[in-house]
Design an enzyme around this catalytic site. Structure first.
Site, PDB file in Angstrom:
ATOM      1  N   ASP A  22     -22.997-121.453  33.629  1.00 51.42           N
ATOM      2  CA  ASP A  22     -23.861-121.743  32.465  1.00 51.42           C
ATOM      3  C   ASP A  22     -22.922-122.457  31.381  1.00 51.42           C
ATOM      4  O   ASP A  22     -23.521-123.467  30.819  1.00 51.42           O
ATOM      5  CB  ASP A  22     -24.427-120.319  31.865  1.00 51.42           C
ATOM      6  CG  ASP A  22     -25.714-120.666  30.702  1.00 51.42           C
ATOM      7  OD1 ASP A  22     -26.187-121.574  30.819  1.00 51.42           O
ATOM      8  OD2 ASP A  22     -25.669-119.872  30.045  1.00 51.42           O
ATOM      9  N   LYS A  25     -34.903-133.240  28.447  1.00 55.03           N
ATOM     10  CA  LYS A  25     -34.525-132.619  29.580  1.00 55.03           C
ATOM     11  C   LYS A  25     -33.180-132.973  30.161  1.00 55.03           C
ATOM     12  O   LYS A  25     -33.209-134.254  30.700  1.00 55.03           O
ATOM     13  CB  LYS A  25     -35.549-132.341  30.485  1.00 55.03           C
ATOM     14  CG  LYS A  25     -36.729-131.686  29.680  1.00 55.03           C
ATOM     15  CD  LYS A  25     -37.938-131.524  30.865  1.00 55.03           C
ATOM     16  CE  LYS A  25     -39.455-131.786  30.409  1.00 55.03           C
ATOM     17  NZ  LYS A  25     -40.347-131.932  31.163  1.00 55.03           N
TER      18      LYS A  25
END
Ligand SMILES: CCCCCC/C=C\CCCCCCCC(=O)SCCNC(=O)CCNC(=O)[C@H](O)C(C)(C)COP(=O)(O)OP(=O)(O)OC[C@H]1O[C@@H](n2cnc3c(N)ncnc32)[C@H](O)[C@@H]1OP(=O)(O)O
Length: 225
Positions: free
Chosen positions: A147, A193
């Protein structure tokens, strides 16, 4: 925690707010945790040296890493996205999760960024306090490293962003205290995005430990309620 409209107006100077802390003096005293330390094994040092060589022509950059970030980038994030009350009460206690364990016991890593290739590579040594199954790194610790590596790639390419989706296939367990290479790259950008893929491999690249795809959404101060 995301800030209110009134707080945003204060940032823009339309409404008076409490005085903000000065961050410039803090930065000077901060330790950079992405530099070698005595807990680093031969493998992580070797890869560190190899990437530092790649930094010489400017194509790659080593990313410094602090326990309590107080850079201009962080200050801007707080001003734009966090509620003033939260910043004043909570940020003095806040620490970067992956830098909060004792040296050598948790997350030892250094990241390198290649702007032209929209890539971030992280060389990671998972310490003994990251154990999940006996002798192996916990999947949550692996997910954390994926992450932050992909997140750093998103932030450095597009600005403030958060993880909206993260899919991981854990192919092989990562031995505790071993060194692995986490490679992330932007596959596609659609508006706000950012689609980023990531894999984790052994130092000799022969073992694929994990593969991931992720979606990061660039934060939009105008869409905050
Ligand atoms: C020198 C050193 C420099 C170092 C620099 C690096 C600095 C920092 C690195 C930091 C790395 C940190 C990494 C850690 C990241 C995290 O841990 S984040 C924590 C976990 N994530 C969250 O808590 C996020 C929670 N979610 C949200 O807050 C919101 O959902 C959102 C902000 C993600 C999106 O909200 P919003 O902005 O309102 O957008 P939307 O309108 O909802 O969506 C926009 C479009 O995206 C599509 N979408 C949203 N979510 C998803 C999803 N999960 N899956 C698929 N698609 C999604 C949504 O449909 C919209 O699409 P369209 O525009 O309609 O096509």
């Amino acid at each position: 925690m995301l800030r209110s409209c009134a707080a945003r107006l204060r940032t823009l100077g339309a409404v008076p707010g409490p005085a903000r802390r000065s961050f410039s003096s803090e930065k000077a005293t901060q330790k950079d945790y992405s530099l070698p330390n005595p807990s680093w094994t031969k493998d992580i040092r070797l890869l560190y040296d190899q990437f530092m060589k790649k930094c010489e022509d400017g194509s790659w950059k080593r990313l410094p890493s602090y326990k309590c970030k107080s850079t201009q980038r962080v200050q801007n994030f707080r001003n734009l996205f966090l509620d003033t009350k939260f910043v004043e009460e909570q940020t003095p206690k806040a620490q970067i999760f992956t830098r909060s364990l004792e040296e050598g016991l948790g997350f030892e890593y250094v990241m390198f960024h290649n702007e032209a290739e929209k890539r971030v590579v992280c060389v990671f040594q998972g310490g003994p306090h990251l154990q999940g199954n006996h002798g192996y790194v916990h999947g949550g610790a692996i997910a954390t490293m994926i992450d932050i590596t992909a997140g750093t790639c998103a932030v450095l390419t597009g600005g403030y962003a958060m993880t909206a989706n993260l899919n991981i296939n854990f192919r092989r367990p990562i031995p505790l205290c071993s060194v692995v290479v986490i490679n992330s790259q932007i596959d596609k950008i659609e508006g706000r995005k950012y689609f980023i893929s990531c894999d984790i491999r052994s130092v000799d690249e022969k073992t694929l430990y994990s593969e991931a795809t992720s979606l990061f959404i660039k934060l939009d101060p105008n869409s905050l309620k």
